[in-house]
Design a protein around this motif. Structure first.
Motif, PDB file in Angstrom:
ATOM      1  N   ARG A   3     -31.335  10.494 145.765  1.00 10.83           N
ATOM      2  CA  ARG A   3     -30.475  10.014 144.683  1.00 10.83           C
ATOM      3  C   ARG A   3     -29.154  10.792 144.657  1.00 10.83           C
ATOM      4  NH1 ARG A   3     -29.971  10.776 138.851  1.00 10.83           N
ATOM      5  NH2 ARG A   3     -29.249   8.807 138.012  1.00 10.83           N
ATOM      6  N   ASN A   4     -29.236  12.120 144.827  1.00 10.29           N
ATOM      7  CA  ASN A   4     -28.022  12.933 144.858  1.00 10.29           C
ATOM      8  C   ASN A   4     -27.125  12.549 146.029  1.00 10.29           C
ATOM      9  OD1 ASN A   4     -28.888  14.314 142.624  1.00 10.29           O
ATOM     10  ND2 ASN A   4     -29.657  16.067 143.767  1.00 10.29           N
ATOM     11  N   LYS A   5     -27.765  12.273 147.180  1.00  5.88           N
ATOM     12  CA  LYS A   5     -26.990  11.869 148.351  1.00  5.88           C
ATOM     13  C   LYS A   5     -26.272  10.553 148.079  1.00  5.88           C
ATOM     14  CE  LYS A   5     -27.376  10.181 152.996  1.00  5.88           C
ATOM     15  NZ  LYS A   5     -28.158   9.249 153.751  1.00  5.88           N
ATOM     16  N   ASN A   6     -26.956   9.595 147.466  1.00 10.09           N
ATOM     17  CA  ASN A   6     -26.340   8.301 147.175  1.00 10.09           C
ATOM     18  C   ASN A   6     -25.190   8.434 146.184  1.00 10.09           C
ATOM     19  OD1 ASN A   6     -27.966   6.913 148.934  1.00 10.09           O
ATOM     20  ND2 ASN A   6     -29.458   6.337 147.386  1.00 10.09           N
ATOM     21  N   ILE A   7     -25.346   9.290 145.195  1.00 12.69           N
ATOM     22  CA  ILE A   7     -24.260   9.519 144.233  1.00 12.69           C
ATOM     23  C   ILE A   7     -23.063  10.145 144.938  1.00 12.69           C
ATOM     24  CG2 ILE A   7     -23.570  10.865 142.213  1.00 12.69           C
ATOM     25  CD1 ILE A   7     -26.466  10.440 141.167  1.00 12.69           C
TER      26      ILE A   7
END
Length: 167
Positions: A3-7
């Protein structure tokens, strides 16, 4: 972690759209620029939904930097660009790269401005089409060149994240 990578990726693509907004295509309004190429890349590399969001935010930020020359109509343009990027991502994901490019160029360069005919009038719309068509072609061709070169980096990153999850 994912999720952090996608953000972070989403933020990077929106930032690239804003940076692209400073590369203007001469037009009667000041918001025609290289802001949709990052949205096309996001749609092809991340997901069609990411491309939709990057296109919408990217256009609104581009329009804001140009002083919103079309006023609230920029919201409609942002929605149009979002859906065009979404369908670009869907077609690109099905390996229909030529169809995706043609759909985006015709949609962004011709069909989208025709929706404003009743509001802006014939002269304004016909005056916008050449610059929008040029911008759509340049954005789409640039995306076609850049996406295959970035794709291996995305694959390596996804493999590294999946490996870290198993450990």
């Amino acid at each position: 972690m994912i999720r952090n990578k996608n953000i972070a990726l989403f933020t990077a693509f929106v930032s690239l759209a804003v940076a692209g907004s400073f590369i203007k295509i001469p037009s009667p309004i000041g918001s025609v620029a290289f802001d949709s190429m990052p949205a096309l890349a996001a749609a092809a590399l991340m997901s069609p939904w990411s491309g939709l969001a990057v296109a919408g935010f990217g256009h609104l930020l581009t329009a804001a930097l140009a002083g919103f020359p079309l006023g609230p109509l920029h919201v409609v343009v942002a929605v149009q660009m979002g859906f065009l990027a979404f369908f670009y991502g869907v077609l690109y994901g099905k390996n229909a790269k030529t169809a995706a490019t043609i759909m985006f160029v015709l949609g962004n360069g011709i069909l989208a401005p025709l929706c404003f005919w009743p509001v802006l009038g014939k002269a304004a719309v016909l005056g916008l089409i050449p610059s929008l068509l040029a911008a759509a072609i340049l954005n789409a061709l640039t995306a076609l060149v850049i996406i295959p070169r970035i794709k291996p980096v995305f694959r390596q990153s996804a493999m590294r994240i999946n490996h870290e999850k198993k450990s």
